[in-house]
Design a protein around this motif. Structure first.
Motif, short mmCIF file in Angstrom:
data_model
loop_
_atom_site.label_atom_id
_atom_site.label_comp_id
_atom_site.label_asym_id
_atom_site.label_seq_id
_atom_site.Cartn_x
_atom_site.Cartn_y
_atom_site.Cartn_z
N PRO A 1 0.98 -1.46 0.18
CA PRO A 1 0.45 0.03 -0.01
C PRO A 1 0.60 1.19 -0.29
O PRO A 1 1.70 1.93 0.62
N TRP A 2 1.65 2.12 -1.28
CA TRP A 2 2.63 2.69 -1.33
C TRP A 2 1.54 4.18 -0.71
O TRP A 2 2.38 5.03 -0.31
N GLY A 3 -0.43 4.26 -1.75
CA GLY A 3 -0.17 5.39 -1.26
C GLY A 3 -0.05 5.69 0.09
O GLY A 3 -0.04 6.69 1.14
N THR A 4 -0.79 4.83 1.40
CA THR A 4 -0.67 4.84 2.65
C THR A 4 0.15 5.54 3.40
O THR A 4 0.56 6.09 3.84
N PHE A 5 1.08 4.99 2.66
CA PHE A 5 2.59 4.77 3.44
C PHE A 5 2.66 6.23 2.99
O PHE A 5 3.10 6.81 4.07
N ALA A 6 2.61 7.02 1.59
CA ALA A 6 3.53 7.61 1.27
C ALA A 6 2.41 9.28 1.80
O ALA A 6 3.44 9.86 2.52
#
Length: 120
Positions: free
Chosen positions: A33-38
């Motif tokens: 989940p790169w979006g949430t991580f970012a």
């Protein structure tokens, strides 16, 4: 007045979180989940900056509580981590949990340190 500032910050933070998440997802073809991580790491950095600067209560309410509170998302982080576990992607789930906590704390610390350096 403080409640109004909180609402304005949240009204900006929540849609921006959605837009950043979608933008990041279009750039990564991964179950991670790169979006949430970012958004969580970015929000941690911003909150570190706000916490380290001598800001009036209104600015802290607007940016620190309103914006960062709506921009970052612990619930989505938790949901996505559990979803990874349920889908059998245990390594990604563990990496998500460990990297999110470490990067969030690191980004917050960097923001705080930068704010203190800038303020003197």
């Amino acid at each position: 007045m403080t409640v109004l500032l909180l609402a304005v910050g949240a009204a900006i933070g929540a849609p921006l979180r959605y837009l950043v998440d979608q933008l990041v997802r279009t750039r990564h073809d991964s179950v991670f989940p790169w979006g949430t991580f970012a958004v969580n790491v970015t929000g941690s950095f911003i909150l570190g900056l706000v916490a380290g600067l001598p800001a009036p209560t209104g600015v802290t309410a607007l940016i620190g509580v309103g914006f960062c509170g709506a921009f970052t998302t612990y619930s989505t982080f938790g949901y996505e981590t559990l979803r990874l576990l349920q889908d059998g992607a245990r390594l990604y789930a563990v990496l998500n949990a460990a990297a999110s906590v470490a990067a969030g704390l690191g980004a917050g610390s960097i923001g705080l340190t930068l704010a203190r350096a800038l303020h003197g």
